[in-house]
Design an enzyme around this catalytic site. Structure first.
Site, PDB file in Angstrom:
ATOM      1  N   LYS A   1      31.008  42.819  27.092  1.00 16.44           N
ATOM      2  CA  LYS A   1      30.573  44.231  27.091  1.00 16.44           C
ATOM      3  C   LYS A   1      29.055  44.345  27.215  1.00 16.44           C
ATOM      4  O   LYS A   1      28.369  44.944  26.384  1.00 16.44           O
ATOM      5  CB  LYS A   1      31.096  44.981  25.863  1.00 16.44           C
ATOM      6  CG  LYS A   1      32.633  45.027  25.816  1.00 16.44           C
ATOM      7  CD  LYS A   1      33.156  45.909  24.712  1.00 16.44           C
ATOM      8  CE  LYS A   1      34.661  45.988  24.666  1.00 16.44           C
ATOM      9  NZ  LYS A   1      35.361  44.766  24.189  1.00 16.44           N
TER      10      LYS A   1
HETATM   11  O1  S5P Z   1      38.704  49.756  24.634  1.00 10.64           O
HETATM   12  C1  S5P Z   1      38.886  48.573  24.396  1.00 10.64           C
HETATM   13  C2  S5P Z   1      38.333  47.570  25.208  1.00 10.64           C
HETATM   14  C3  S5P Z   1      38.611  46.243  24.933  1.00 10.64           C
HETATM   15  S1  S5P Z   1      38.083  45.078  26.070  1.00 10.64           S
HETATM   16  N1  S5P Z   1      39.663  48.192  23.359  1.00 10.64           N
HETATM   17  C4  S5P Z   1      39.916  46.877  23.056  1.00 10.64           C
HETATM   18  O2  S5P Z   1      40.665  46.623  22.090  1.00 10.64           O
HETATM   19  N2  S5P Z   1      39.354  45.880  23.829  1.00 10.64           N
HETATM   20  C5  S5P Z   1      39.584  44.444  23.508  1.00 10.64           C
HETATM   21  O3  S5P Z   1      40.980  44.166  23.632  1.00 10.64           O
HETATM   22  C6  S5P Z   1      39.162  44.006  22.117  1.00 10.64           C
HETATM   23  O4  S5P Z   1      37.854  43.500  22.150  1.00 10.64           O
HETATM   24  C7  S5P Z   1      40.190  42.949  21.744  1.00 10.64           C
HETATM   25  O5  S5P Z   1      39.749  41.664  22.171  1.00 10.64           O
HETATM   26  C8  S5P Z   1      41.419  43.293  22.579  1.00 10.64           C
HETATM   27  C9  S5P Z   1      42.532  44.004  21.822  1.00 10.64           C
HETATM   28  O6  S5P Z   1      43.112  43.188  20.854  1.00 10.64           O
HETATM   29  P1  S5P Z   1      44.407  43.628  20.012  1.00 10.64           P
HETATM   30  O7  S5P Z   1      44.518  42.587  18.962  1.00 10.64           O
HETATM   31  O8  S5P Z   1      44.135  44.988  19.450  1.00 10.64           O
HETATM   32  O9  S5P Z   1      45.558  43.632  20.988  1.00 10.64           O
END
Ligand code: S5P
Length: 266
Positions: free
Chosen positions: A93
């Site tokens: 990011k």
């Molecule tokens: O808006 C966002 C953008 C990203 S890249 N929301 C997110 O959650 N992410 C990323 O996606 C976050 O940094 C994490 O690595 C992943 C989501 O992980 P989860 O465990 O919630 O599925």
């Protein structure tokens, strides 16, 4: 089934080498899943890749959250990702001015030397994309930038007018591989797809088979619905790496995402 049948219009329009490579890998594995490999030890990361590499098409990292990170361990990890036919995506990011972002691609982690994709915010203006592209060129490599057009987290400040400007600037830039969209809200995603058109990728975090609110403001939507609304890749973290059986979980997400693609183009 080959990638042109599976992907339809997207295959025809999204012609960047990286987008084509992703669509080929996703087709051969029948999986539109990017694993968010958010484990904090190198051993945990190696275990994960071994367990689920066959069932995911890309691997998303946060290189700066690994406790026992060393350059050697990381280069073995990237080699394992490469062997498992995974695109490596550092979710850094970036948000600074172009020249600083270029230098941040080097430094201790040397992201430019191993990443195929990185994320960036466009808050500082479009030169950030040129800065990131220059960094890959500095080491004779090619990569693609995913611009954050939406976010999955509650209360985020990426309002529709901002999203619109990010898409308008990003869709005409060759260095932009695509956009991050909000996987937790299919209606927001469908409107993002309408603005983006067919020529760029939309990848979506905020996806879990257990739909609803996650920890600390994260929100989750269903993988098949995200793909039907226009997502080309569901980014799944805890749904896989925190599952009791990560391999079975990865298979379930792969199936849900692939079914979405088959229905979308069927
Ligand atoms: O808006 C966002 C953008 C990203 S890249 N929301 C997110 O959650 N992410 C990323 O996606 C976050 O940094 C994490 O690595 C992943 C989501 O992980 P989860 O465990 O919630 O599925």
């Amino acid at each position: 089934m080959g990638p042109s049948d599976a992907w339809g219009e997207r295959w025809v329009e999204a012609t960047s080498p990286m987008a084509r490579r992703y669509m080929e890998v996703a087709t051969s594995k029948q999986s539109l899943v990017c694993l968010a490999a958010d484990r904090t030890t190198m051993a945990g990361l190696f275990d994960l890749i071994e367990a689920v590499g066959e069932h995911v098409a890309a691997l998303k990292t946060h290189v700066d959250l690994v406790d026992d990170w060393t350059p050697d361990a990381w280069s073995s990890f990237c080699a394992a990702a490469h062997d498992a036919d995974l695109l490596v995506f550092e979710d850094r990011k970036f948000a600074d001015i172009g020249g600083i972002s270029r230098n941040q691609m080097a430094g201790k982690y040397d992201i430019r030397s191993w990443s195929d994709l990185v994320t960036a915010h466009l808050i500082s203006g479009p030169d950030i994309v040129d800065g990131l592209q220059a960094a890959w060129s500095d080491v004779g490599r090619q990569g693609g930038v995913l611009l954050l057009a939406q976010m999955s987290s509650r209360g985020n400040l990426l309002h529709p007018a901002y999203t619109e400007e990010v898409v308008a600037k990003g869709r005409v830039h060759d260095g932009v591989f695509g956009f991050i969209g909000n996987g937790s809200r299919p209606e927001e995603l469908a409107s993002l797809r309408a603005r983006v058109g067919e020529a760029k990728m939309i990848w979506t975090p905020g996806v879990n088979l257990a739909v609803g609110d996650g920890a600390m403001g994260q929100r989750y939507g269903d993988p098949t619905e995200a793909v039907l609304a226009g997502s080309d890749c569901v980014i799944v973290g805890s749904g896989i790496h925190k599952a009791t059986d990560p391999r079975a979980a990865a298979q379930a997400y792969a199936k849900a995402s692939w079914n979405g693609l088959m229905q979308r183009n069927g």
